[in-house]
Design an enzyme around this catalytic site. Structure first.
Site, PDB file in Angstrom:
ATOM      1  N   LYS A  32      -1.597   1.695 -13.934  1.00  0.00           N
ATOM      2  CA  LYS A  32      -1.591   1.105 -12.553  1.00  0.00           C
ATOM      3  C   LYS A  32      -3.694   0.513 -12.411  1.00  0.00           C
ATOM      4  CE  LYS A  32      -2.567  -0.376  -8.039  1.00  0.00           C
ATOM      5  NZ  LYS A  32      -3.688   0.690  -6.858  1.00  0.00           N
ATOM      6  N   ALA A  35      -2.390  -2.766  -2.057  1.00  0.00           N
ATOM      7  CA  ALA A  35      -3.194  -2.975  -1.132  1.00  0.00           C
ATOM      8  C   ALA A  35      -3.171  -3.924   0.185  1.00  0.00           C
ATOM      9  CB  ALA A  35      -4.760  -3.080  -1.796  1.00  0.00           C
ATOM     10  N   GLY A  36      -3.220  -3.365   0.540  1.00  0.00           N
ATOM     11  CA  GLY A  36      -4.232  -3.919   2.693  1.00  0.00           C
ATOM     12  C   GLY A  36      -2.842  -3.644   3.779  1.00  0.00           C
ATOM     13  N   ASN A  64      -0.575   2.936   0.394  1.00  0.00           N
ATOM     14  CA  ASN A  64      -1.033   4.839   0.388  1.00  0.00           C
ATOM     15  C   ASN A  64      -1.481   4.360   1.856  1.00  0.00           C
ATOM     16  OD1 ASN A  64      -3.425   6.389  -1.733  1.00  0.00           O
ATOM     17  ND2 ASN A  64      -2.312   6.672  -0.049  1.00  0.00           N
ATOM     18  N   THR A  65      -2.579   4.058   2.849  1.00  0.00           N
ATOM     19  CA  THR A  65      -3.707   3.937   3.341  1.00  0.00           C
ATOM     20  C   THR A  65      -2.613   4.167   4.314  1.00  0.00           C
ATOM     21  OG1 THR A  65      -5.537   3.544   2.730  1.00  0.00           O
ATOM     22  CG2 THR A  65      -5.425   3.747   4.532  1.00  0.00           C
ATOM     23  N   GLY A 100      -7.094  -0.674   1.318  1.00  0.00           N
ATOM     24  CA  GLY A 100      -6.805   0.159   3.112  1.00  0.00           C
ATOM     25  C   GLY A 100      -7.950  -0.399   4.018  1.00  0.00           C
TER      26      GLY A 100
END
Length: 293
Positions: A128, A220-221, A242-243, A189
């Site tokens: 990635k 993301a996001g 992830n976050t 994040g």
């Protein structure tokens, strides 16, 4: 130009896949890798590795992404991240997080390949790719990303490219040989969700033109399950996050929610939503009703 409701509906018919009887998401192919879950989950930002391991399990993922620079594999207590990951169960996707130029990203990608080949994990041949522009926005540097993609593809990597939602950049990355283009829903994040669904739609149109199975993954996001479901309903092939799990008030419960969001959004996309209308449409038959005086 935004596609009309008719065009969107037609697109769904062309890409129709019979939903599995048990309600599970159908498999996702990225290059030579076949994933049973369309949710890819990161391993950073958890309070501890034990919580991470349990969250990964509950998310249903079979692919997890790991920042492979050696200093990131050991936590403050001296625990090695890889000791808490069943490398026989998960395909590892090494990432180049924290790299701000093509040269560093290429070096880290090579390091990731070395580590995973040593573990005999099938993830050794892909990466990635993140080439970031600055530390404030963590948005990708499109020129550096394109440069690194071209060089890594030439070295035999299957490259999954983190990029903005710019359709022109997405098209250039695919032309450079990217195995998957991964437009951001919003900054890394941030938890803002899908800020520009129209750009995601255009990315999908361009990337899948004549190549309907090309994998497009939102990266993301996303902050909650509804963000994941929305992304999947747009027609993307998967979501990497992830976050949203790691920093949730209860990561274990959120991991289950994200799994459900992926599955619900995918099934809704395959089913095809009804068109949006300005006025009401009766859901009950209008004929054969009891007459009123």
């Amino acid at each position: 130009m935004n596609p009309s409701a008719t065009e969107l509906s037609s697109s769904r018919v062309k890409r129709h896949v019979e939903p599995p009887a048990d309600g599970a998401s159908d498999a996702l192919r990225v290059g030579t890798h076949l994933l049973s879950s369309r949710l890819i989950v990161g391993t950073g930002k958890y309070a501890n590795y034990e919580l991470m391991a349990r969250s990964l399990e509950l998310s249903g993922t079979d692919c997890i992404t790991v920042a492979v620079r050696r200093e990131r594999l050991i936590d403050a207590r001296g625990n090695n991240l890889l000791d808490f990951i069943d490398t026989r169960r998960y395909t590892l996707l090494p990432n180049t997080a924290g790299c701000f130029n093509a040269e560093d990203a290429i070096r880290v990608a090579r390091l990731g390949r070395e580590i995973l080949l040593g573990l005999e994990n099938p993830g050794g041949d892909w990466v990635k790719l993140e080439v970031l522009g600055d530390t404030k926005t963590l948005l990708p540097d499109p020129i550096g990303t394109l440069e690194a993609t071209e060089k890594l593809v030439a070295e035999g990597f299957q490259v999954l490219c983190y990029t903005t939602d710019d359709p022109m950049v997405a098209r250039r990355l695919k032309a450079a040989g990217a195995a998957s283009v991964m437009p951001a829903g919003s900054p890394i994040g941030s938890g803002q969700g899908i800020l520009n669904p129209n750009n995601i739609r255009i990315c999908l149109e361009y990337l899948k033109d004549g190549d309907p199975d090309y994998p497009v993954i939102v990266d993301a996001g996303v902050g909650t399950a509804s963000d994941v479901a929305l992304a999947m309903e747009l027609g993307v092939d998967g979501v990497l996050l992830n976050t949203g799990i790691a920093h949730a008030r209860d990561p274990l419960v959120m991991a289950r929610a994200m799994k459900a969001g992926i599955e619900a959004g995918r099934l809704a996309y395959l089913a095809g939503r009804i068109p949006k209308k300005l006025y009401a449409t009766a859901s009950s038959p209008e004929t054969g009703t009891i007459a009123t005086s």
